[in-house]
Design a protein around this motif. Structure first.
Motif, mmCIF file in Angstrom:
data_model
loop_
_atom_site.group_PDB
_atom_site.id
_atom_site.type_symbol
_atom_site.label_atom_id
_atom_site.label_comp_id
_atom_site.label_asym_id
_atom_site.label_seq_id
_atom_site.Cartn_x
_atom_site.Cartn_y
_atom_site.Cartn_z
ATOM 1 N N ARG A 79 0.834 -1.198 0.000
ATOM 2 C CA ARG A 79 0.000 0.000 0.000
ATOM 3 C C ARG A 79 0.871 1.251 0.000
ATOM 4 N NH1 ARG A 79 -5.180 1.540 0.754
ATOM 5 N NH2 ARG A 79 -5.798 -0.656 0.962
ATOM 6 N N ARG A 80 0.453 2.249 -0.796
ATOM 7 C CA ARG A 80 1.161 3.522 -0.895
ATOM 8 C C ARG A 80 0.265 4.646 -0.395
ATOM 9 N NH1 ARG A 80 5.184 3.528 -6.069
ATOM 10 N NH2 ARG A 80 6.012 1.417 -5.745
ATOM 11 N N LEU A 81 0.853 5.570 0.361
ATOM 12 C CA LEU A 81 0.127 6.707 0.932
ATOM 13 C C LEU A 81 0.565 8.003 0.262
ATOM 14 C CD1 LEU A 81 -1.562 8.085 3.308
ATOM 15 C CD2 LEU A 81 0.615 8.224 4.501
ATOM 16 N N PHE A 82 -0.419 8.859 -0.048
ATOM 17 C CA PHE A 82 -0.166 10.192 -0.579
ATOM 18 C C PHE A 82 -0.860 11.180 0.339
ATOM 19 C CE2 PHE A 82 0.426 7.201 -3.858
ATOM 20 C CZ PHE A 82 1.465 7.695 -4.644
ATOM 21 N N MET A 83 -0.128 12.217 0.778
ATOM 22 C CA MET A 83 -0.710 13.102 1.775
ATOM 23 C C MET A 83 -0.315 14.555 1.551
ATOM 24 S SD MET A 83 1.560 12.405 5.224
ATOM 25 C CE MET A 83 0.712 13.705 6.111
ATOM 26 N N ALA A 84 -1.141 15.438 2.085
ATOM 27 C CA ALA A 84 -0.889 16.879 2.131
ATOM 28 C C ALA A 84 -1.796 17.439 3.215
ATOM 29 C CB ALA A 84 -1.184 17.531 0.794
ATOM 30 N N HIS A 85 -1.483 18.615 3.715
ATOM 31 C CA HIS A 85 -2.332 19.198 4.764
ATOM 32 C C HIS A 85 -3.254 20.266 4.186
ATOM 33 C CE1 HIS A 85 -0.135 23.076 5.472
ATOM 34 N NE2 HIS A 85 0.949 22.378 5.191
ATOM 35 N N MET A 86 -4.467 20.301 4.717
ATOM 36 C CA MET A 86 -5.509 21.179 4.180
ATOM 37 C C MET A 86 -5.450 22.596 4.716
ATOM 38 S SD MET A 86 -8.903 18.716 4.065
ATOM 39 C CE MET A 86 -8.796 18.160 5.788
ATOM 40 N N ASP A 87 -4.901 22.809 5.897
ATOM 41 C CA ASP A 87 -4.989 24.122 6.537
ATOM 42 C C ASP A 87 -3.958 25.101 5.998
ATOM 43 O OD1 ASP A 87 -3.132 22.342 7.870
ATOM 44 O OD2 ASP A 87 -2.877 23.873 9.421
ATOM 45 N N THR A 88 -4.290 26.379 6.118
ATOM 46 C CA THR A 88 -3.379 27.468 5.761
ATOM 47 C C THR A 88 -3.200 28.377 6.978
ATOM 48 O OG1 THR A 88 -5.137 28.951 4.989
ATOM 49 C CG2 THR A 88 -4.200 27.437 3.365
ATOM 50 N N VAL A 89 -2.227 29.285 6.885
ATOM 51 C CA VAL A 89 -2.014 30.260 7.961
ATOM 52 C C VAL A 89 -2.997 31.422 7.785
ATOM 53 C CG1 VAL A 89 0.374 29.625 8.351
ATOM 54 C CG2 VAL A 89 -0.162 31.370 6.647
ATOM 55 N N PRO A 90 -3.263 32.189 8.856
ATOM 56 C CA PRO A 90 -4.288 33.236 8.800
ATOM 57 C C PRO A 90 -4.092 34.286 7.710
ATOM 58 C CG PRO A 90 -3.787 32.759 11.080
ATOM 59 C CD PRO A 90 -2.793 31.974 10.248
ATOM 60 N N VAL A 91 -2.854 34.607 7.338
ATOM 61 C CA VAL A 91 -2.633 35.652 6.328
ATOM 62 C C VAL A 91 -3.211 35.263 4.967
ATOM 63 C CG1 VAL A 91 -0.379 34.845 5.468
ATOM 64 C CG2 VAL A 91 -0.899 37.292 5.466
ATOM 65 N N CYS A 92 -3.535 33.981 4.800
ATOM 66 C CA CYS A 92 -4.077 33.512 3.519
ATOM 67 C C CYS A 92 -5.605 33.553 3.464
ATOM 68 C CB CYS A 92 -3.596 32.087 3.241
ATOM 69 S SG CYS A 92 -1.805 31.942 3.148
ATOM 70 N N ARG A 93 -6.237 33.912 4.564
ATOM 71 C CA ARG A 93 -7.702 33.983 4.567
ATOM 72 C C ARG A 93 -8.162 35.072 3.599
ATOM 73 N NH1 ARG A 93 -8.488 34.864 9.612
ATOM 74 N NH2 ARG A 93 -9.145 32.815 10.385
ATOM 75 N N GLY A 94 -9.055 34.719 2.686
ATOM 76 C CA GLY A 94 -9.560 35.676 1.717
ATOM 77 C C GLY A 94 -8.765 35.740 0.424
ATOM 78 N N ALA A 95 -7.867 34.786 0.223
ATOM 79 C CA ALA A 95 -7.057 34.771 -0.998
ATOM 80 C C ALA A 95 -7.937 34.667 -2.242
ATOM 81 C CB ALA A 95 -6.074 33.606 -0.962
#
Length: 392
Positions: A79-95
């Motif tokens: 089995r192979r896993l592919f991952m990334a994180h969904m969250d961003t830092v606050p300065v990116c809100r409203g991009a």
């Protein structure tokens, strides 16, 4: 160069859609719902999709756990896993993502873009969509969209290997160019320091007080003078430390009764990092004894420390590293191993028994309003990920 290429036009649309969705740490639900909707539209069965309860264990209240998608293999293989994180830092809100030349930037100059790590999410989601839509032969696959990376790597910290299907090879997409293979990273330890002084009127009787600020100042000066602050090099070992936050005092006419500080120590060698922590504690303890009131009383100091993430280093022959090197070469690039002085989700994946190599996906100037996404690098990451997912 490999002929197995993803639909790059769709890959661009995928990442642009993701960049436009607000989702700072602890508020990833809208991002996760978009991913689920997109996967279901591509034919992913509902039974393959689950959320864990990692967000119920995090210090920051969250509205969503890790999103995990598991597909059975259509050909033999681990089995192979592919991952990334969904969250961003606050300065990116409203991009508001816009394409300018070969880059994506935010149309609002007051916001960051959020390519860290929506670009990684785009790569992982694109890979899943290609597998599903083209019915490509593949070994068993797991896709992990993690939460709360930016505030402590918490999604990766609290995910369970059993929920992931206990993958044998794992690939994290987060930062830089795809040919940069991060095979190791430092460990990080945080310390909350509380100093208790003795209040007194600063004009009438300052000698009756003990300044918590004075204690903090003496301790920090000692750390700097003795080489335990900033870059720390001792006996052939290297690490870093920083006193990053100070809150103290309420008025200029009162000898400061309290001071609260936040510090950190980092190092690839756990024993040396522990020495840095002990040096910090020793400096503050000694400083508390040096500042005395006229009656001989002194202040006090207390410490509360916690491990943010442990250091790791993957061997050159680790299967995920070997596979990543092969995939990068297959798309015409030369792999470049790298050791990070910052923490990654891969730190906690290693602790959880899932050795994970990190590949870049084009983010630049992250956590700033100057952030941009290099589309050529992002597309290269999509190419490499598809090769890795199909086991070619």
């Amino acid at each position: 160069m490999s002929r197995l290429t993803p639909d790059l036009a769709r890959a661009r649309r995928t990442v642009l859609d993701l960049l436009a969705i607000p989702g700072v740490s602890g508020d990833e639900k809208a991002v996760a719902e978009h991913i689920v909707k997109t996967l279901r539209a591509a034919g992913c069965p509902a039974s393959a999709i689950m959320f864990d309860r990692a967000h119920e264990k995090t210090p920051l209240e969250g509205n969503c756990g890790n999103l995990i998608v598991k597909l059975p293999g259509t050909k033999p293989g681990p089995r192979r896993l592919f991952m990334a994180h969904m969250d961003t830092v606050p300065v990116c809100r409203g991009a508001k993502p816009v394409v300018k030349g070969g880059f994506v930037t935010s149309a609002d100059p007051k916001t960051g873009l959020g390519g860290d790590d929506r670009a990684g999410v785009g790569v992982v989601l694109t890979t899943a969509l290609e597998i599903l839509g083209r019915k490509l032969p593949h070994p068993p696959l797991t896709f992990l969209f993690a939460v709360q990376e930016e505030v402590g790597l918490y999604g990766a910290r609290f995910v369970k290997a059993a929920d992931l299907g206990r993958p044998k090879l794992a690939f994290n997409f987060d930062g830089g160019a795809v040919e940069k293979l991060t095979v190791g990273a430092t460990g990080g330890y945080r310390i909350d320091i509380e100093i208790a002084g003795i209040p007194s009127h600063a004009g009438v009787a300052p000698e009756k007080g003990v300044s918590a600020i004075a204690i903090a100042s003496l301790a920090i000066a000692s750390l700097v003078e003795d080489g335990w602050h900033g870059l720390v090099v001792k006996g052939g070992k290297r690490g870093t430390s920083n006193i990053g936050v100070i809150h103290a005092g309420n008025a200029t006419n009162v000898v400061a009764e309290r001071a609260s500080l936040r510090a950190e120590a980092r190092g690839h060698d756990r024993a040396f990092r522990d020495r840095i922590v002990k040096a910090i504690e020793k400096a503050f303890t000694a400083a508390a004894k040096r500042v005395k009131a006229s009656d001989g009383r002194t202040g006090g100091v207390s410490f509360a420390g916690r491990l943010d993430y442990e250091a790791f280093r993957l061997a050159d022959d680790e299967p995920c590293v070997a596979a990543a090197r092969e995939a990068v070469r297959a798309i015409g690039l030369e792999p470049r191993p790298d050791i990070s002085n910052g923490g990654l989700d891969a730190n906690w994946m290693a602790v959880n028994g899932v050795p994970t190599v990190t590949l870049g996906c084009g983010q630049m100037e992250i956590h700033t309003t100057a952030e941009k996404l290099d589309l050529a690098a992002y597309e290269n990451a999509c190419r490499a990920a598809l090769l890795l997912a199909t086991g070619v």
